[in-house]
Design a protein around this motif. Sequence first.
Motif, PDB file in Angstrom:
ATOM      1  N   GLU A   1       6.619  -2.938  -5.809  1.00  0.00           N
ATOM      2  CA  GLU A   1       5.511  -3.675  -6.417  1.00  0.00           C
ATOM      3  C   GLU A   1       4.171  -2.980  -6.182  1.00  0.00           C
ATOM      4  O   GLU A   1       3.338  -2.860  -7.078  1.00  0.00           O
ATOM      5  CB  GLU A   1       5.428  -5.091  -5.830  1.00  0.00           C
ATOM      6  N   GLU A   2       3.966  -2.547  -4.938  1.00  0.00           N
ATOM      7  CA  GLU A   2       2.694  -1.897  -4.586  1.00  0.00           C
ATOM      8  C   GLU A   2       2.576  -0.557  -5.307  1.00  0.00           C
ATOM      9  O   GLU A   2       1.503  -0.180  -5.780  1.00  0.00           O
ATOM     10  CB  GLU A   2       2.617  -1.725  -3.061  1.00  0.00           C
TER      11      GLU A   2
ATOM     12  N   LEU B   1       4.454   1.724   0.897  1.00  0.00           N
ATOM     13  CA  LEU B   1       4.369   1.123  -0.438  1.00  0.00           C
ATOM     14  C   LEU B   1       5.762   0.714  -0.896  1.00  0.00           C
ATOM     15  O   LEU B   1       6.665   1.552  -0.963  1.00  0.00           O
ATOM     16  CB  LEU B   1       3.782   2.130  -1.435  1.00  0.00           C
ATOM     17  N   ASP B   2       5.917  -0.577  -1.207  1.00  0.00           N
ATOM     18  CA  ASP B   2       7.181  -1.002  -1.821  1.00  0.00           C
ATOM     19  C   ASP B   2       7.041  -0.851  -3.333  1.00  0.00           C
ATOM     20  O   ASP B   2       6.008  -0.410  -3.828  1.00  0.00           O
ATOM     21  CB  ASP B   2       7.551  -2.424  -1.391  1.00  0.00           C
TER      22      ASP B   2
ATOM     23  N   PHE C   1      -3.385   0.411  -1.614  1.00  0.00           N
ATOM     24  CA  PHE C   1      -2.438  -0.340  -2.442  1.00  0.00           C
ATOM     25  C   PHE C   1      -1.428  -1.142  -1.619  1.00  0.00           C
ATOM     26  O   PHE C   1      -0.577  -1.838  -2.171  1.00  0.00           O
ATOM     27  CB  PHE C   1      -1.701   0.615  -3.388  1.00  0.00           C
ATOM     28  N   ASP C   2      -1.509  -1.035  -0.299  1.00  0.00           N
ATOM     29  CA  ASP C   2      -0.539  -1.678   0.584  1.00  0.00           C
ATOM     30  C   ASP C   2      -0.897  -3.149   0.775  1.00  0.00           C
ATOM     31  O   ASP C   2      -1.530  -3.528   1.751  1.00  0.00           O
ATOM     32  CB  ASP C   2      -0.532  -0.929   1.928  1.00  0.00           C
ATOM     33  N   GLY C   3      -0.470  -3.972  -0.184  1.00  0.00           N
ATOM     34  CA  GLY C   3      -0.864  -5.381  -0.200  1.00  0.00           C
ATOM     35  C   GLY C   3      -0.457  -6.162   1.033  1.00  0.00           C
ATOM     36  O   GLY C   3      -1.213  -6.983   1.548  1.00  0.00           O
ATOM     37  N   ASN C   4       0.753  -5.901   1.567  1.00  0.00           N
ATOM     38  CA  ASN C   4       1.206  -6.690   2.710  1.00  0.00           C
ATOM     39  C   ASN C   4       0.935  -5.994   4.052  1.00  0.00           C
ATOM     40  O   ASN C   4       1.396  -6.441   5.098  1.00  0.00           O
ATOM     41  CB  ASN C   4       2.696  -7.034   2.579  1.00  0.00           C
ATOM     42  N   ARG C   5       0.199  -4.887   3.985  1.00  0.00           N
ATOM     43  CA  ARG C   5      -0.256  -4.192   5.205  1.00  0.00           C
ATOM     44  C   ARG C   5       0.873  -3.746   6.130  1.00  0.00           C
ATOM     45  O   ARG C   5       0.728  -3.794   7.341  1.00  0.00           O
ATOM     46  CB  ARG C   5      -1.213  -5.102   6.010  1.00  0.00           C
TER      47      ARG C   5
ATOM     48  N   ALA D   1       1.467  -0.937  -8.748  1.00  0.00           N
ATOM     49  CA  ALA D   1       0.021  -1.146  -8.869  1.00  0.00           C
ATOM     50  C   ALA D   1      -0.731   0.190  -8.908  1.00  0.00           C
ATOM     51  O   ALA D   1      -1.797   0.294  -9.514  1.00  0.00           O
ATOM     52  CB  ALA D   1      -0.484  -2.009  -7.709  1.00  0.00           C
TER      53      ALA D   1
ATOM     54  N   TYR E   1      11.069   2.081   0.215  1.00  0.00           N
ATOM     55  CA  TYR E   1       9.606   2.145   0.312  1.00  0.00           C
ATOM     56  C   TYR E   1       9.161   3.598   0.317  1.00  0.00           C
ATOM     57  O   TYR E   1       9.969   4.502   0.489  1.00  0.00           O
ATOM     58  CB  TYR E   1       9.102   1.424   1.573  1.00  0.00           C
TER      59      TYR E   1
END
Length: 112
Positions: free
Chosen positions: A97-98, A94-95, A86-90, A101, A45
């Motif tokens: 996938e994020e 950032l992984d 961009f942190d989709g899963n909060r 994006a 990450y």
Amino acid sequence: GDEEMRRVDLQTAVGILARKGYGERDFEKEIQMYFRIFDGGNKGYIDLRDLKRVQKEILEESAAGQWGFDVAELRDSTLEAMIREFDGNRDGVLDLEEFAAVLRPILSRPSS
């Protein structure tokens, strides 16, 4: 003529570098390559420390005149906001996938 120095931020700088040399490569490979550059210590990450480290490297290279554009330094709060956006899963980082994006809109723009 002489290109006047543009001030850009980290996201734009990454995009410019990406378009400069890597446009012909496959998008997913590209993302993975950038992810590895950003992901200090191969944690899986990208966190604020990583963004700051990459920004520092970019600032140093830009100051050395390597790129023909001037990079504006972003405050920690701005970098944190970039992660949050961009942190989709909060989870605060950032992984892959994020991170994809973040880069997708930059890398998919046609080279200017």
